[in-house]
Design a protein around this motif. Structure first.
Motif, PDB file in Angstrom:
ATOM      1  N   MET A   1      11.655   3.933 -14.903  1.00 34.27           N
ATOM      2  CA  MET A   1      12.044   5.284 -14.570  1.00 34.27           C
ATOM      3  C   MET A   1      12.851   5.233 -13.267  1.00 34.27           C
ATOM      4  O   MET A   1      12.409   4.666 -12.284  1.00 34.27           O
ATOM      5  N   THR A   2      13.978   5.881 -13.298  1.00 37.05           N
ATOM      6  CA  THR A   2      14.835   5.884 -12.112  1.00 37.05           C
ATOM      7  C   THR A   2      14.389   6.970 -11.148  1.00 37.05           C
ATOM      8  O   THR A   2      13.552   7.826 -11.472  1.00 37.05           O
ATOM      9  N   GLU A   3      14.983   6.929  -9.963  1.00 38.10           N
ATOM     10  CA  GLU A   3      14.647   7.932  -8.956  1.00 38.10           C
ATOM     11  C   GLU A   3      15.031   9.334  -9.421  1.00 38.10           C
ATOM     12  O   GLU A   3      14.333  10.299  -9.147  1.00 38.10           O
ATOM     13  N   TYR A   4      16.141   9.445 -10.116  1.00 36.39           N
ATOM     14  CA  TYR A   4      16.608  10.745 -10.583  1.00 36.39           C
ATOM     15  C   TYR A   4      15.688  11.327 -11.656  1.00 36.39           C
ATOM     16  O   TYR A   4      15.429  12.534 -11.674  1.00 36.39           O
ATOM     17  N   GLU A   5      15.187  10.460 -12.526  1.00 34.08           N
ATOM     18  CA  GLU A   5      14.255  10.933 -13.551  1.00 34.08           C
ATOM     19  C   GLU A   5      12.946  11.386 -12.918  1.00 34.08           C
ATOM     20  O   GLU A   5      12.379  12.411 -13.301  1.00 34.08           O
ATOM     21  N   ALA A   6      12.470  10.613 -11.939  1.00 27.20           N
ATOM     22  CA  ALA A   6      11.235  10.978 -11.244  1.00 27.20           C
ATOM     23  C   ALA A   6      11.413  12.285 -10.482  1.00 27.20           C
ATOM     24  O   ALA A   6      10.528  13.155 -10.494  1.00 27.20           O
ATOM     25  N   SER A   8      13.511  14.642 -11.229  1.00 26.46           N
ATOM     26  CA  SER A   8      13.609  15.713 -12.223  1.00 26.46           C
ATOM     27  C   SER A   8      12.234  16.137 -12.706  1.00 26.46           C
ATOM     28  O   SER A   8      11.949  17.326 -12.838  1.00 26.46           O
TER      29      SER A   8
END
Length: 153
Positions: A1-6, A8
Motif C-alpha cells: 500500500m502506498t502513502e497515497y492509498e493510506a 486516502s
C-alpha cells in the motif's frame, strides 16, 4: 500500500466518522428539543436538563412520575430514574454481572420509553415496536414528534 492509498483510506475514515458525529448530534438535539418542550408543557422545572446527557433521565423520570411509584428510593420520578441510571453505570464495571445489568438496563429503558410514548400518544405500542426494531434510534424522532401533544393523563 502506498502513502497515497493510506492517506486516502485515512481521509475516508475521518469523513465517515465526521458524518456519523453529525448524524448523532442531530439525533441528540432533536431528542433534547422534544424533551425540553414536553418538560416545559408539563411544568417540570429545570427544563434545560434535557440538553445534558444524564439530565435526560431526570426529565423523562419526572414526565413519567406516576409510573415510577414502584421504586421507593427518591421523591420524584426524575430522582428515581437518575438513581437507577447512575447505579447502572456504577454496576457496569463489575466484569460478568455488568454485562447482564447492561442488557437489563436496555430492556428497562425500552419500557421507560413505552411509558413516555403511552403518556403522549394513543399508538404507544406501535411507537415502541418501531423503537425496538430500530434499536432505539427512532426514539429522538418520536419524542420530537410528540413534543407538542397534550399528556393523556
Amino acid at each position: 500500500m502506498t502513502e497515497y492509498e493510506a492517506a486516502s483510506l485515512l481521509a475516508l475514515g475521518f469523513g465517515f466518522l465526521f458524518l456519523l458525529f453529525v448524524f448523532l448530534l442531530v439525533f441528540y438535539i432533536l431528542g433534547a428539543i422534544g424533551l425540553y418542550s414536553m418538560a416545559k408543557r408539563a411544568n417540570v422545572g429545570n427544563e434545560w436538563l434535557a440538553f445534558i446527557p444524564i439530565g435526560n433521565a431526570y426529565i423523562i423520570g419526572d414526565l413519567i412520575d406516576e409510573k415510577m411509584k414502584w421504586f421507593t428510593i427518591g421523591k420524584s420520578g426524575g430522582i428515581k430514574l437518575l438513581i437507577i441510571t447512575i447505579g447502572t453505570i456504577v454496576l457496569n464495571n463489575i466484569p460478568v454481572i455488568g454485562n447482564i445489568i447492561s442488557i437489563l438496563f436496555v430492556i428497562f429503558w425500552l419500557v421507560v420509553f413505552h411509558w413516555l410514548f403511552e403518556k403522549y400518544s394513543e399508538s404507544a405500542v406501535i411507537l415502541t415496536i418501531v423503537n425496538i426494531i430500530t434499536a432505539g434510534i427512532a426514539s429522538p424522532f418520536i419524542i420530537f414528534a410528540l413534543r407538542n401533544k397534550e399528556a393523556r393523563y
